[in-house]
Design an enzyme around this catalytic site. Structure first.
Site, PDB file in Angstrom:
ATOM      1  N   HIS A   1      16.708  38.054  36.680  1.00 45.73           N
ATOM      2  CA  HIS A   1      15.736  38.584  35.723  1.00 45.73           C
ATOM      3  C   HIS A   1      14.489  39.050  36.457  1.00 45.73           C
ATOM      4  CE1 HIS A   1      15.412  34.210  36.049  1.00 45.73           C
ATOM      5  NE2 HIS A   1      14.105  34.347  35.933  1.00 45.73           N
TER       6      HIS A   1
ATOM      7  N   HIS B   1      10.518  39.653  36.025  1.00 45.77           N
ATOM      8  CA  HIS B   1       9.365  39.307  35.195  1.00 45.77           C
ATOM      9  C   HIS B   1       8.355  40.456  35.235  1.00 45.77           C
ATOM     10  CE1 HIS B   1       9.870  34.753  35.113  1.00 45.77           C
ATOM     11  NE2 HIS B   1      10.596  35.030  36.169  1.00 45.77           N
TER      12      HIS B   1
HETATM   13  P1  AMP Z   1      12.539  31.872  36.714  1.00 48.85           P
HETATM   14  O1  AMP Z   1      11.682  30.798  37.309  1.00 48.85           O
HETATM   15  O2  AMP Z   1      12.267  33.205  37.373  1.00 48.85           O
HETATM   16  O3  AMP Z   1      14.009  31.513  36.697  1.00 48.85           O
HETATM   17  O4  AMP Z   1      12.021  32.029  35.252  1.00 48.85           O
HETATM   18  C1  AMP Z   1      12.753  31.770  34.093  1.00 48.85           C
HETATM   19  C2  AMP Z   1      11.923  32.238  32.937  1.00 48.85           C
HETATM   20  O5  AMP Z   1      12.720  32.247  31.782  1.00 48.85           O
HETATM   21  C3  AMP Z   1      10.707  31.371  32.669  1.00 48.85           C
HETATM   22  O6  AMP Z   1       9.527  32.181  32.701  1.00 48.85           O
HETATM   23  C4  AMP Z   1      10.976  30.821  31.280  1.00 48.85           C
HETATM   24  O7  AMP Z   1       9.820  30.683  30.507  1.00 48.85           O
HETATM   25  C5  AMP Z   1      11.907  31.862  30.694  1.00 48.85           C
HETATM   26  N1  AMP Z   1      12.792  31.381  29.640  1.00 48.85           N
HETATM   27  C6  AMP Z   1      13.565  30.287  29.669  1.00 48.85           C
HETATM   28  N2  AMP Z   1      14.291  30.182  28.534  1.00 48.85           N
HETATM   29  C7  AMP Z   1      13.970  31.256  27.772  1.00 48.85           C
HETATM   30  C8  AMP Z   1      14.378  31.705  26.477  1.00 48.85           C
HETATM   31  N3  AMP Z   1      15.271  31.054  25.736  1.00 48.85           N
HETATM   32  N4  AMP Z   1      13.838  32.849  26.010  1.00 48.85           N
HETATM   33  C9  AMP Z   1      12.915  33.527  26.741  1.00 48.85           C
HETATM   34  N5  AMP Z   1      12.498  33.148  27.964  1.00 48.85           N
HETATM   35  C10 AMP Z   1      13.012  32.024  28.481  1.00 48.85           C
END
Ligand code: AMP
Ligand code: ZN
Length: 137
Positions: A99, A101
């Site tokens: 993903h 950001h």
């Molecule tokens: P990462 O540390 O790059 O893996 O970030 C994962 C991101 O996914 C974090 O910013 C979380 O807040 C976000 N996240 C986790 N679960 C969900 C969800 N169900 N819907 C939207 N964002 C999410």
């Protein structure tokens, strides 16, 4: 059935605030936003990191990231936008589905990302490591 939380969002098994989708890509709002407008862009087809994803899928994700960034700029008028993409646990990746950001930034927001103090490196070591990487291409 996939255990991956982002695959579940793609499949509609869990809800998300979606802002864009097409055949390859989905963009939705992060539920723990670092700032207003924090958005995630993912490939619909599961891939864990930049190391495994199909290059065309990655290109689709990045093209969409640009479109969403332009929409964020118009909608929220931030002073800047941080784009980050974490790979594997050591880099801080929590969800093992690639993903990107998009984090809108405002002057003085004091988010503890992308504000490191530059410390000069050893040029000999930098050249040696650069050559090592180049040799793998
Ligand atoms: P990462 O540390 O790059 O893996 O970030 C994962 C991101 O996914 C974090 O910013 C979380 O807040 C976000 N996240 C986790 N679960 C969900 C969800 N169900 N819907 C939207 N964002 C999410
Ligand atoms: Zn997944």
């Amino acid at each position: 059935m996939s255990e991956c939380i982002f695959c579940k969002i793609v499949g509609g098994e869990i809800p998300a605030v979606k802002v864009y989708e097409d055949d390859q890509v989905l963009a939705f709002m992060d539920i723990n936003p670092l700032n207003n407008g924090h958005t995630l862009i993912i490939p619909k087809k599961h891939a864990e990191t930049i190391l495994e994803i199909d290059p065309d899928e990655l290109a689709a994700v990045m093209k969409t990231a640009q479109r969403i960034a332009q929409a964020i700029q118009k909608a929220l008028n931030p002073d800047g936008i941080t784009v980050i993409q974490l790979n594997r646990r050591a880099a801080g990746q929590v969800i093992p589905h690639l993903h990107v950001h998009l984090i809108p930034r405002w002057e003085g927001d004091e988010l503890q990302i992308s504000r490191w103090e530059p410390v000069a490196g050893d040029m000999e070591k930098i050249k040696e490591i650069g050559a090592k990487i180049k040799a793998e291409l």
